[in-house]
Design a protein around this motif. Structure first.
Motif, PDB file in Angstrom:
ATOM      1  N   UNK B  83       0.849  -1.265  -0.127  1.00 31.40           N
ATOM      2  CA  UNK B  83       0.121  -0.080   0.034  1.00 31.40           C
ATOM      3  C   UNK B  83       0.722   1.246   0.082  1.00 31.40           C
ATOM      4  N   UNK B  84       1.640   1.243   0.763  1.00 30.82           N
ATOM      5  CA  UNK B  84       2.770   2.414   1.002  1.00 30.82           C
ATOM      6  C   UNK B  84       3.460   2.734  -0.156  1.00 30.82           C
ATOM      7  N   UNK B  87       1.560   4.110  -3.041  1.00 29.35           N
ATOM      8  CA  UNK B  87       1.269   5.344  -2.898  1.00 29.35           C
ATOM      9  C   UNK B  87       2.459   6.611  -3.111  1.00 29.35           C
ATOM     10  N   UNK B  90       3.311   6.454  -7.074  1.00 33.27           N
ATOM     11  CA  UNK B  90       2.298   6.971  -7.704  1.00 33.27           C
ATOM     12  C   UNK B  90       2.392   8.899  -7.618  1.00 33.27           C
ATOM     13  N   UNK B  91       2.827   9.125  -6.233  1.00 37.23           N
ATOM     14  CA  UNK B  91       3.188  10.565  -6.108  1.00 37.23           C
ATOM     15  C   UNK B  91       3.926  11.216  -7.058  1.00 37.23           C
TER      16      UNK B  91
END
Lengths: 242, 239
Positions: B83-84, B87, B90-91
């Motif tokens: 998940x991390x 994230x 993607x940023x």
């Protein structure tokens, strides 16, 4: 304490936890929408985690029975929503759009806590470790739910005590539902995977139809995904070690 | 399953993305440009998105369970890492809309490639099941990408190529993951966990918000939950 009493008391704890959601309103009159969205996202992660625990437990007994249960659970919530959607509410001195939102909120929460009550009840059929994990998950996830209810009621001028009261009320089906669900799976052992699936399906559907769309309305998808995803992983981790 | 077989199968699974993208531009894009008053194209897109989301969630469940069965901590903590990681990755991809769509597609296929590799290392049938499910879901993903790119006025063939190229991460990472796990079997539960977490994140961050925007919540929730249920059931059996 007999097993039946224990089921009732555990599910009563989860219901009372909902009242804690009114607490922040001791200090503030209105919560920012982003805070409400974040708590919806966290609640979604907790419920998904609890549902996965139920499905995994059910699948160990019978994959097909769990699958059937999941789909019946989905159908149950779809039907209830259709029934609720057609009623125009009027509660006490509250009328109009605000009242509609308030009633819908309380009714929706109440209906879906049937599913959570069933989850607590059937999880006792799967052993004490599963039961503890599911009870804690439901209790913790009830707090943001109480917060969501209070966030709708409080700005309408409802007193703090009444906010807490309605929050707990919305979760009362949990103890009421938990006992018959427990007795049912205790006496018909074959029903356990169906029951586990039913509760999981109903909760997953609630997440998809209520909690996530609400969260997306106020918050960007990436933040929702981070909060829900991490809560879900944390919940799974917690269940591994109870 | 040999590395060659995995790469070949995963490469074949890329083709449906091209077909989906072609249809997305040719049919949905055309319907939009032609003044689609009933909003049929938008509904079809939303359901395509939702079915892709359901398939991914079902696979995430099957993969996660495989991971926790091997090592409880690896599966669950791996999911948090997944998940991390996605994230943060993607940023970094802030750019024009069309480029972002291709980048998002590339990230998806990376997460899916790791899942395929880790699953194939566990059991050939499980790997094959993942390839087939992802192939099916590539049609929907391709259609969504295609309709996003068609708004930029690109032709169906060029978009179909772009969609397939954006997906080549799938076979590449499947092969890398398989080789790494062959070399270090201890990584197996972690790879399964990370890919499950990444898949869940992508569904929550991109597919679901895109679906809810265009059509009713109830139909989306039904499509997602039923698709996920079917895949979770079959995935658990193939393991």
């Amino acid at each position: 304490m007999s097993d039946t009493t224990r089921v009732f008391v555990y599910a009563l704890y989860t219901a009372l936890a909902t009242g804690l959601g009114a607490l922040p309103f001791l200090f503030v009159r209105d919560l920012s929408r982003r805070v409400v969205a974040a708590s919806n996202a966290i609640a979604a992660g907790l419920m998904l985690g609890a549902s996965l625990g139920l499905v995994a437990e059910g699948a160990q007994r019978s994959g097909w029975a769990t699958f059937v249960g999941v789909n019946v659970g989905i159908g149950f919530i779809v039907l209830t929503q259709k029934l609720i959607g057609e009623h125009e509410p009027e509660i006490g001195q509250f009328r109009g759009a605000g009242a509609r939102r308030m009633l819908l909120m309380v009714v929706v929460m109440t209906v879906h806590s049937f599913a959570e009550g069933a989850a607590v009840g059937v999880s006792f059929g799967g052993g004490m470790a599963l039961a503890t994990a599911i009870t804690v998950a439901i209790a913790v996830h009830n707090v943001p739910e109480g917060l969501a209810i209070s966030a709708v009621l409080r700005p309408q001028g409802v007193s703090l005590l009444a906010c807490a009261g309605w929050s707990v009320f919305s979760s009362l089906p949990q103890p009421l539902m938990a006992v018959p669900a427990y007795l049912f799976v205790e006496h018909f052992a074959g029903a356990l995977p169906y029951g586990l699936g039913f509760a999981a399906g109903a909760m997953i559907f609630m997440v998809l139809v209520e909690l996530l769309p609400e969260a997306y309305e106020q918050e960007r998808g990436r933040r929702v995904a981070l909060l829900t995803g991490l809560t879900l992983a944390g919940m799974l981790l917690f269940q591994q070690y109870v | 399953m040999s590395v060659d077989t995995v790469v070949l199968l995963a490469l074949l699974a890329v083709i449906p993305a091209g077909i989906g993208a072609f249809l997305g531009v040719d049919r949905l894009g055309a319907a939009r440009r032609g003044g689609d008053r009933a909003g049929t194209a938008e509904h079809v897109l939303a359901w395509a998105n939702a079915s892709a989301a359901g398939l991914m969630l079902g696979i995430a469940y099957a993969v996660l369970m495989a991971g926790t069965a091997l090592l409880p901590l690896g599966g669950t903590l791996g999911a948090a890492v997944g998940v991390g990681l996605i994230h943060v990755l993607g940023a970094r991809t802030r750019s024009a809309l069309a480029q972002r769509a291709v980048m998002a597609s590339a990230l998806h296929s990376a997460a899916e490639g790791i899942a395929i590799g880790a699953a194939a290392a566990l059991a050939p049938a499980f790997g094959l099941f993942l390839v087939l499910t992802f192939a099916l879901h590539n049609v929907s993903e391709g259609a969504v990408l295609g309709s996003a790119l068609s708004a930029r006025g690109r032709g169906p063939w060029s978009v179909a190529w772009a969609a397939m190229i954006a997906r080549t991460g799938q076979p590449a990472l499947a092969a890398v993951t398989l080789l790494v796990i062959r070399g270090a079997p201890a990584l197996q539960p972690w790879a399964l966990g990370v890919s499950a977490g990444a898949l869940v994140y992508l569904v929550l961050a991109e597919l679901l918000p895109g679906s809810y925007r265009f059509t009713g919540r109830t139909s989306i929730a039904v499509v997602v939950s039923v698709a996920a249920g079917i895949v979770a059931l079959l995935g658990g059996r193939s393991r």
